[in-house]
Scaffold this active site. Structure first.
Site, PDB file in Angstrom:
ATOM      1  N   GLY A 124      77.102  28.118  13.742  1.00 60.11           N
ATOM      2  CA  GLY A 124      77.012  27.549  15.266  1.00 60.11           C
ATOM      3  C   GLY A 124      76.759  28.881  16.098  1.00 60.11           C
ATOM      4  O   GLY A 124      75.743  30.010  15.532  1.00 60.11           O
ATOM      5  N   HIS A 125      75.946  28.530  17.389  1.00 58.40           N
ATOM      6  CA  HIS A 125      75.143  29.082  17.813  1.00 58.40           C
ATOM      7  C   HIS A 125      76.493  29.962  19.638  1.00 58.40           C
ATOM      8  O   HIS A 125      76.199  30.411  20.429  1.00 58.40           O
ATOM      9  CB  HIS A 125      74.093  28.537  19.018  1.00 58.40           C
ATOM     10  CG  HIS A 125      73.184  27.888  17.968  1.00 58.40           C
ATOM     11  ND1 HIS A 125      72.407  27.120  18.821  1.00 58.40           N
ATOM     12  CD2 HIS A 125      72.439  28.338  16.602  1.00 58.40           C
ATOM     13  CE1 HIS A 125      71.039  27.154  17.610  1.00 58.40           C
ATOM     14  NE2 HIS A 125      71.848  27.930  16.499  1.00 58.40           N
ATOM     15  N   GLY A 126      77.648  29.974  18.798  1.00 53.39           N
ATOM     16  CA  GLY A 126      78.761  30.611  19.785  1.00 53.39           C
ATOM     17  C   GLY A 126      79.547  28.800  21.038  1.00 53.39           C
ATOM     18  O   GLY A 126      78.894  27.783  20.922  1.00 53.39           O
ATOM     19  N   ASP A 171      74.482  24.175  15.717  1.00 54.72           N
ATOM     20  CA  ASP A 171      74.110  24.391  17.078  1.00 54.72           C
ATOM     21  C   ASP A 171      75.372  24.976  18.018  1.00 54.72           C
ATOM     22  O   ASP A 171      75.888  25.508  17.452  1.00 54.72           O
ATOM     23  CB  ASP A 171      73.208  23.101  18.696  1.00 54.72           C
ATOM     24  CG  ASP A 171      72.678  23.761  19.439  1.00 54.72           C
ATOM     25  OD1 ASP A 171      72.574  24.641  20.246  1.00 54.72           O
ATOM     26  OD2 ASP A 171      71.291  23.340  19.584  1.00 54.72           O
TER      27      ASP A 171
END
Length: 401
Positions: A243-245, A221
């Site tokens: 991940g999502h940054g 995430d």
């Protein structure tokens, strides 16, 4: 002794990082968490750890709780202050959370440090959440993940440093920071599979003067996420991916959220993440503010949506997307963002039709599309950014709602 303690307290008072070396030359009382019957590896260390912490916290001299090399079971621990002197949690071995199958319901906390001033967490050890069996659960439908334990919580911790430790395979967030002030995370590693849901690396909320430095975060995430009330946050030299940054938000979902102010993200590298640097708020939101946020010297390597403001963030259709967000975004800069985008739409600035973004600057944006077909593009809505220097993709044209 008194003079040395005064030096330590004055350093923290002026906002300096409490380095464990500051108290290394003092007489430090050492409390082994394995002195109370839990000596062998694979033992349950819970009661021994709680006793060692209690004794160390009561000490009027600087103290250190030591968990030596080895693998030790820990059912859970709330390590509470206030303590009478600076205290160090020295994790050299591996702490393992209770294993879990798909029906695990262990509560939302595993290890928590609470109401502690002048805390050091160090030692090169690992907090192992053993979360893999829980990751297949569909959290979007029944919110089950909200009941899963976060690996390490820092609640109302001040003037402290967390360094040279690893969080592995958390069942939910890896590290959660709430109500903290003047806390530095450095040389921290966070590791989980790309398919691990809701395993944000470090989540910060209602905290001031938090620094995340020289760290490596690999998770499923957001590598770092900032909730409401995050103020004076510095994120520097962090490597993120998968991940999502790095995300500010999502904001505006709940009433009485506190403003987000003064966030600096600089010198970071993002690799193979689903998003780059982004600010996200819910549509049909509560009122809120997010201002003075700056992203500088960021390298993107095959990153989706490298630059994003999303004020129509509505996962799983849990909101009325037709009503504008009421979170005012202002004072945002993106400077020297470069590398490759895995999506053709590399710059996406979607602001609120009710409260358009104010004072957005784009300077020296140089991104290339890593896909085989299509051209790299940008999109703007309800925002008129000021642009200068290189603009690749070309600066977007504003669309009014």
């Amino acid at each position: 002794m008194g003079l040395k303690l005064n030096i330590i307290f004055m350093a923290a008072l002026f906002g300096l990082i409490l380095d464990s070396s500051n108290i290394a030359n003092s007489q430090i009382l050492r409390f082994e968490a394995t002195d109370n019957g839990a000596i062998l590896p694979q033992s349950d260390i819970t009661q021994a750890l709680l006793k060692a912490w209690s004794n160390a916290c009561a000490s009027t001299s600087p103290s250190k709780v030591v968990i030596p090399n080895g693998i030790f079971k820990l059912s859970g621990a709330s390590l509470e202050g206030p303590c009478n002197a600076p205290i160090e949690f020295n994790l050299q071995g591996i702490l393992q959370a209770p294993p879990a199958d798909a029906n695990f319901t262990g509560g939302d906390t595993w290890v928590a440090f609470e109401y502690v001033d002048f805390l050091t967490v160090s030692g090169g050890g690992i907090f192992d959440g053993q979360g893999k069996p829980t990751w297949g659960k569909d959290c979007a439908k029944d919110q089950y993940c909200g009941n899963l334990p976060i690996n390490v919580r820092f609640n109302y911790v001040t003037n402290s440093i967390i360094q040279d430790v690893t969080s592995l395979d958390s069942k939910q967030f890896h590290i959660n920071v709430l109500g903290c002030q003047n806390v530095t995370f450095q040389h921290v590693k966070i590791i989980a599979d790309e398919n691990s849901p809701h395993t944000d690396g470090i989540h910060i909320g209602r905290s001031t003067d938090i620094k995340i430095l020289d760290s490596n975060i690999q998770t499923g995430d957001d590598c770092i996420s900032l909730g409401d009330g995050s103020k004076h946050i510095t994120i520097a030299k962090v490597t993120c991916g998968p991940g999502h940054g790095i995300s500010i938000g999502s904001l505006g979902k709940y009433p009485n959220e506190e403003p987000v102010n003064r966030v600096d993200v600089k010198g970071c590298i993002l690799k193979n993440t689903k998003n780059g640097v982004r600010i996200k708020t819910w549509p049909d939101s509560q009122e809120g503010e997010a201002s003075d946020m700056h992203f500088e010297d960021i390298v993107m390597e095959n990153v989706g949506n490298p630059i994003m403001i999303d004020q129509e963030y509505c996962p799983w259709n849990q909101c009325d997307s037709q009503l504008p967000s009421r979170v005012q975004i202002s004072g945002v800069s993106f400077n020297n963002i470069r590398g490759t985008s895995s999506t053709a739409l590399a710059v996406k600035l979607i602001c609120s039709g009710g409260l358009p973004c104010q004072d957005v600057e784009m300077t020296d944006i140089n991104l290339k599309y890593s896909g085989e077909e299509g051209e790299i593009t940008s999109e703007c809505k309800n925002v008129k950014p000021t642009v200068s220097g290189i603009q690749n993709p070309p600066a977007c044209v504003t669309i009014e709602a």
